[in-house]
Design a protein around this motif. Structure first.
Motif, PDB file in Angstrom:
ATOM      1  N   GLN A 384      -0.636 -11.134  -3.287  1.00  0.00           N
ATOM      2  CA  GLN A 384      -1.370  -9.874  -3.144  1.00  0.00           C
ATOM      3  C   GLN A 384      -2.434  -9.678  -4.217  1.00  0.00           C
ATOM      4  N   THR A 385      -2.125 -10.012  -5.454  1.00  0.00           N
ATOM      5  CA  THR A 385      -3.047  -9.690  -6.549  1.00  0.00           C
ATOM      6  C   THR A 385      -3.621 -10.913  -7.255  1.00  0.00           C
ATOM      7  N   PRO A 396      -6.742  -6.703  -3.272  1.00  0.00           N
ATOM      8  CA  PRO A 396      -7.339  -6.329  -1.978  1.00  0.00           C
ATOM      9  C   PRO A 396      -8.475  -5.331  -2.171  1.00  0.00           C
ATOM     10  N   ASP A 416       3.216  -7.511  -6.198  1.00  0.00           N
ATOM     11  CA  ASP A 416       3.347  -8.768  -5.453  1.00  0.00           C
ATOM     12  C   ASP A 416       4.742  -8.928  -4.866  1.00  0.00           C
ATOM     13  N   HIS A 419       5.287  -6.395  -2.010  1.00  0.00           N
ATOM     14  CA  HIS A 419       4.487  -6.813  -0.846  1.00  0.00           C
ATOM     15  C   HIS A 419       5.170  -7.969  -0.115  1.00  0.00           C
ATOM     16  N   ASP A 430       3.054  -5.567   6.841  1.00  0.00           N
ATOM     17  CA  ASP A 430       2.018  -5.785   5.844  1.00  0.00           C
ATOM     18  C   ASP A 430       1.857  -4.485   5.074  1.00  0.00           C
ATOM     19  N   ASN A 432      -0.332  -3.496   3.203  1.00  0.00           N
ATOM     20  CA  ASN A 432      -1.705  -2.980   3.198  1.00  0.00           C
ATOM     21  C   ASN A 432      -1.986  -2.094   4.408  1.00  0.00           C
TER      22      ASN A 432
END
Length: 531
Positions: A384-385, A396, A416, A419, A430, A432
């Protein structure tokens, strides 16, 4: 009934954070007025009590009531208000207190304290009990976490100690080994002819100096007198075992009664904020305290109170996102400008000096390691990061970069892990794109990657740093207040910081919940008469 013209509601509050009980009654009055029933509820806010200076300032600006600075000093002969003036406690008939939950909270995996340890939780509760005994209001409502020792709290208030509960194994676990087998001892006051409590082990919910009134046999409500043991001189101390043997008291069935000067009954109810119209999972217990008519301790008014409070439940109609300010709101803009300004840049510079978290001896590293191991995630997997040492990251596009730059590597690694946990869940999501709510101030081993119901926030706590991954930003202080039902935009606020606003929200009672319990208290007597 309470709140009517001939018996107006006179409210006293203590340790209630934002004074949600008073706000609730004000909103009820407004809604009744809009419906042409202006005279249905008669209410007056008599006093508040708060020891935090910035909360005192908030209360003084928003409520026209006497403000006391310390609940532990309200029972002295000449109490003073927050401005140093001597102010006797005014007459009130409903006392609402949300005493400190810090020492009772399940978030404290270690060093949880009992009431008698006199931590802030025990001290504020015992002070609230002193207010009840001294002022003798007709009703009271107490709020705290579910894990609080509610059985003992009830014993302190009622003065009726069920002896069988004094060896509860759950309570014994919280007591030091050397104190577990200490006897409850008594002395005899020759002048008054009373038996007084002398030395109190922690398993007994009674204060030293309390006077024995008698005892109850089983479920019988008749108070039987207690006699001093004939084999023990009145100059010496007797133990509970001696008293029981002399009077034929059975520990398995009987209840010891102490004289507190007033007779109270109690009833508890577990509640969840999301069942009262707010999208937040906040499990709490409320205790209804009332003075029964003619001192009848078999009075079941509490059951009617609980039935009414349950009846007033209202399912959530709006998700968490309905309480979030739009991205172009002035409050959001000012917050982001502060993150990009001197304070935010100073925090970011210190974060950018941090070496590799995984190569450090950080005390919280073990939590991240265990959490990754539990889901089969490699130590260096950072989907994720893509974070690295010295501020390196590739987040993101919807994440607030200025906010992420202020976070240390533990927090970024936590994002992370959570996620990946959501993606590897039985029902893959997800983060996000899903409505999640992460408390990044907690260790990752204690934080769940999703709530039981999508769109419902977790419990708002004081000092909690709450992150919304689908929006890529934190939950602001004003939004935390809104999620508690507090009408933020109607409050007269000063220079409260984000931390202070979050503290106000985290310590507040959920407005809709406390409103339901207060309305139930007002109507329970009428319902009891009609049934």
């Amino acid at each position: 009934g309470l709140g009517s013209g001939h018996c107006p509601l006179q409210l006293g509050t203590a340790c209630s954070g934002t004074d949600a009980p008073s706000l609730a009654m004000t909103l009820v009055q407004e809604q009744l007025k809009l419906r042409g029933k202006e005279g249905l509820l008669h209410y007056d806010h008599m006093f508040s009590c708060e020891n935090d200076p910035f909360k005192q300032a908030y209360l003084a600006r928003n409520f026209d009531a006497i403000l006391y600075p310390d609940i532990t000093k309200m029972s002295v002969e000449e109490p003073v208000d927050a401005f140093g003036a001597k102010k006797d406690i005014p007459t009130f008939n409903l006392f609402v207190a949300g005493t400190s939950c810090k020492n009772f909270s399940a978030m404290r995996s270690k060093k949880r304290l009992m009431i008698e340890d006199k931590g802030c939780s025990g001290e504020t509760f015992l002070a609230a009990v002193e207010v009840l005994f001294k002022e003798k209001p007709q009703f009271a409502i107490l709020e705290n976490v579910i894990g609080a020792p509610w059985g003992k709290m009830s014993d302190y208030i009622t003065g009726r100690v069920k002896l069988s509960s004094c060896s509860d194994t759950k309570d014994l676990k919280e007591i030091k080994v050397k104190d577990r087998n200490k006897p409850l001892t008594f002395s005899y006051d020759k002048e008054a002819g009373h038996i007084l409590v002398e030395d109190v082990p922690q398993v007994y919910a009674v204060n030293a100096g309390s006077k024995i009134k008698g005892y109850l046999k089983g479920e019988d409500t008749t108070v039987h007198p207690v006699q001093w043991p004939t084999k023990i001189p009145k100059k010496k101390h007797a133990t509970l075992a001696d008293i029981m043997q002399e009077n034929g008291i059975r520990k398995a069935h009987d209840t010891l009664v102490f004289d507190s000067g007033v007779t109270y009954c109690t009833h508890t109810l577990k509640v969840d904020t999301k069942n009262y119209g707010l999208p937040q999972t906040r499990m709490r217990t409320y205790m209804f305290v009332w003075r029964p008519a003619d001192g009848d301790i078999s009075d079941d008014r509490g059951a009617y109170w609980a039935a009414l409070a349950t009846h007033l439940q209202s399912p959530v109609r709006h998700s968490l996102e309905a309480f979030i300010l739009s991205c172009d709101h002035d409050i959001v803009r000012r917050f982001r400008e502060a993150l990009m300004g001197p304070p935010g840049r100073a925090t970011a510079r210190s974060a950018f000096l941090e070496g590799d978290f995984w190569a450090s001896h950080h005390a919280n590293l073990k939590h991240n390691t265990l959490a990754r191991s539990a889901i089969g995630m490699e130590d260096r997997a950072r989907f994720q990061t893509k974070w690295g040492p010295y501020g390196e990251k590739h987040i993101p596009p919807h994440y607030w970069l200025e906010y992420m730059n202020c976070q240390n590597q533990r927090v970024i690694d936590m994002l992370d892990i959570l996620h990946a946990s959501a993606a590897r869940d039985a029902e893959s999501h997800d983060s996000n794109q899903s409505s999640y709510f992460w408390n990044v101030s907690q260790n990752v081993s204690k934080e769940k990657h999703r709530s039981a119901v999508s769109g419902i926030a977790g419990c708002i706590t004081p000092g909690g740093d709450l992150f919304l991954p689908h929006l890529g930003r934190p939950l602001l202080g004003c939004e935390k207040l809104l999620l508690q039902g507090i009408p933020y935009f109607r409050l007269a606020l000063g220079n409260e910081t984000e931390v202070q606003l979050g503290d106000l929200a985290g310590n507040a009672m959920s407005l809709t919940v406390v409103c339901a319990t207060m309305l139930a208290a007002m109507c329970s007597g009428r319902l009891q008469e009609e049934v």
